[in-house]
Scaffold this motif. Sequence first.
Motif, mmCIF file in Angstrom:
data_model
loop_
_atom_site.group_PDB
_atom_site.id
_atom_site.type_symbol
_atom_site.label_atom_id
_atom_site.label_comp_id
_atom_site.label_asym_id
_atom_site.label_seq_id
_atom_site.Cartn_x
_atom_site.Cartn_y
_atom_site.Cartn_z
ATOM 1 N N GLY B 263 82.750 123.547 -7.475
ATOM 2 C CA GLY B 263 82.761 123.233 -6.044
ATOM 3 C C GLY B 263 81.541 123.740 -5.297
ATOM 4 N N LEU B 264 80.438 123.974 -6.008
ATOM 5 C CA LEU B 264 79.228 124.502 -5.361
ATOM 6 C C LEU B 264 78.148 123.425 -5.310
ATOM 7 C CD1 LEU B 264 78.984 127.878 -7.313
ATOM 8 C CD2 LEU B 264 79.963 127.524 -5.046
ATOM 9 N N ASN B 265 77.294 123.531 -4.307
ATOM 10 C CA ASN B 265 76.107 122.676 -4.231
ATOM 11 C C ASN B 265 74.881 123.561 -4.302
ATOM 12 O OD1 ASN B 265 77.549 120.192 -3.679
ATOM 13 N ND2 ASN B 265 78.047 121.142 -1.735
ATOM 14 N N LEU B 266 73.835 123.055 -4.915
ATOM 15 C CA LEU B 266 72.612 123.836 -5.083
ATOM 16 C C LEU B 266 71.443 123.135 -4.395
ATOM 17 C CD1 LEU B 266 72.909 124.708 -8.894
ATOM 18 C CD2 LEU B 266 73.382 126.220 -6.969
ATOM 19 N N PRO B 267 70.426 123.897 -4.031
ATOM 20 C CA PRO B 267 69.238 123.272 -3.433
ATOM 21 C C PRO B 267 68.291 122.755 -4.506
ATOM 22 C CG PRO B 267 69.017 125.645 -3.380
ATOM 23 C CD PRO B 267 70.348 125.365 -4.018
ATOM 24 N N ILE B 268 68.815 121.907 -5.386
ATOM 25 C CA ILE B 268 68.041 121.504 -6.564
ATOM 26 C C ILE B 268 68.022 119.986 -6.719
ATOM 27 C CG2 ILE B 268 68.289 121.416 -9.093
ATOM 28 C CD1 ILE B 268 68.692 124.369 -9.049
ATOM 29 N N ASP B 269 66.847 119.462 -7.039
ATOM 30 C CA ASP B 269 66.716 118.072 -7.452
ATOM 31 C C ASP B 269 66.313 118.052 -8.923
ATOM 32 O OD1 ASP B 269 67.309 116.314 -5.329
ATOM 33 O OD2 ASP B 269 65.461 116.911 -4.300
ATOM 34 N N SER B 270 66.968 117.220 -9.708
ATOM 35 C CA SER B 270 66.670 117.136 -11.147
ATOM 36 C C SER B 270 65.738 115.965 -11.400
ATOM 37 C CB SER B 270 67.966 116.967 -11.938
ATOM 38 O OG SER B 270 68.751 118.125 -11.783
ATOM 39 N N ARG B 271 64.595 116.248 -11.987
ATOM 40 C CA ARG B 271 63.577 115.206 -12.172
ATOM 41 C C ARG B 271 62.982 115.267 -13.578
ATOM 42 N NH1 ARG B 271 60.732 114.876 -6.248
ATOM 43 N NH2 ARG B 271 62.635 114.135 -5.293
#
Lengths: 118, 430
Positions: B263-271
């Motif tokens: 249930g967590l969100n991270l400040p991450i974009d996967s590229r």
Amino acid sequence: MLHITCPWCGPRDDNEFHYGGEAHILRPAAPEKLSDGEWAEYLFLKQNAKGPFLERWSHSAGCRQWFNVVRNTATDEIIEIYPMGELPKSPEGIKAYEGNWRRQSAAEKNAKAGVSGT
Amino acid sequence: MKGSANGMRALRGGASRYSIFALARNALSYHENWQKAWRSPEPKPEYDVIIVGGGGHGLATAYYLASVHGIRNIAVVEKGWVGGGNTGRNTTIIRSNYLWDESAGIYEHALKLWEGMSQELNFNVMFSQRGVLTLAHSEHELKEMRRRVEAIRLNGIDSEVMSPAQIKQLVPIIDTNPGIRYPVMGGFIQRRGGTARHDAVAWGYARAADDLGVDIIQNCEVTGILRDGGKVTGIETNRGTIKAKKVGVVTAGHSGVVASMAGLNLPIDSRPLQALVSEPIKPCIDTVVMSNAVHMYISQSDKGELVFGAGVDSYNSYSQRGSIPTVEGLLAAAVELYPIVSRLRVLRTWGGIVDTCPDASPIISKTPVDGLYFNCGWGTGGFKATPGSGHVFADLIARDEPNAIAAPFSLKRFETGYLIDEHGAAGVAH
């Protein structure tokens, strides 16, 4: 390489386009009413979905128009392309829109309250 | 750090030491009787600590939890095979010449551990301090570089500016003609930087951790994170439920996927981040050269392949393959700066999924869930940090409190605004 169909210019290679990241992030109308944590959510936290993902693209080496795309980030398949300011119509797009945590976020509620004037 | 500076000695268990004598002894039986480097145990019902992700960072975390903190009831669960993700896909570059104090702290901590790693693990990770040279292609870049060199030296890290003539002497294959599109105006070098054999790092940590009793469980994919009243209680996997008092997640590009299970969100974009190698040729470059302006870096492997790294792709994806224009751009820059490579054929290209953070710095952090920790956000440059990352993450998990090196990399920084902006300093090329 992605093959993206610009709504105005037709299918082109992805190096003609500029990526705009996640779509439908609403700027809070009254940011002073958000806590630091809620502001950080709006500013920094990402959906980063594995699967159908709603994102913005600009045809920067062509007509320079912006538009939205539903793309499966696990397979790079483009599912739907739709105009800015509208919501997706494909089942995958609707599900991705509704399932995004932002729909419940304080920042989005703040933004929508500002838009409707309530 | 030398061999046993952590107060512990690796390989006290059942594993026989690797040595020239072991090599000779095994030669007598045609190398058919080498002991397996690690066991493949069935998961136990419960562990004190589970590390999710069997790459270099995860295995290092498990190793230091066992060797420094004396925790032995540990499992590392890996959805594929050990070191099969970004650990086996990077371009193996190691350096610690970062701008900010916080970054210098963690990357120099890692570099010091690299310097003693082969001895500590009894595994030759082929750490080669061949130097890492970064080029400047404009007057502005050169001035910024001079400033950065001073900042790096103030942190006690070696760094020196080089002139185009010195660069030409060090790297004879480079074209220093001022007429090219991105002329070489100068550069700076960290001579203690270099490369290591990436697979060996994963295998070395896996073997040493296994020897201290860590269970390494491959082909075990996490499908859920079990919680009870805001506290982690275990994980759900494709091989059943495994209970745990603490869970450390080190899953790079898939960090967001695992975070959403809690249930967590991270400040991450996967590229995607791409790299490629040429066919093997005779030795022609004995250092690492990076160029931020043209998104390209080059080194030569011991097999003779020229190893090229590109800039990160522009869009989010988990497909482990990148865009052709990125490779084209990389090769165009390579051909201009190193004209001899125009005759080479590309042997293979590949991509890995990197977890990019808004400030290009990692996250080593507790989470709102008690007993759940994340180590991610290393983006395009995690390999160099492998030992330091594992060392401080183990400390965070063991003490439930970050030490001075890890503290700045907490998730809280996005709330306080204390970002560690390494976009300019770290450059694109890692």
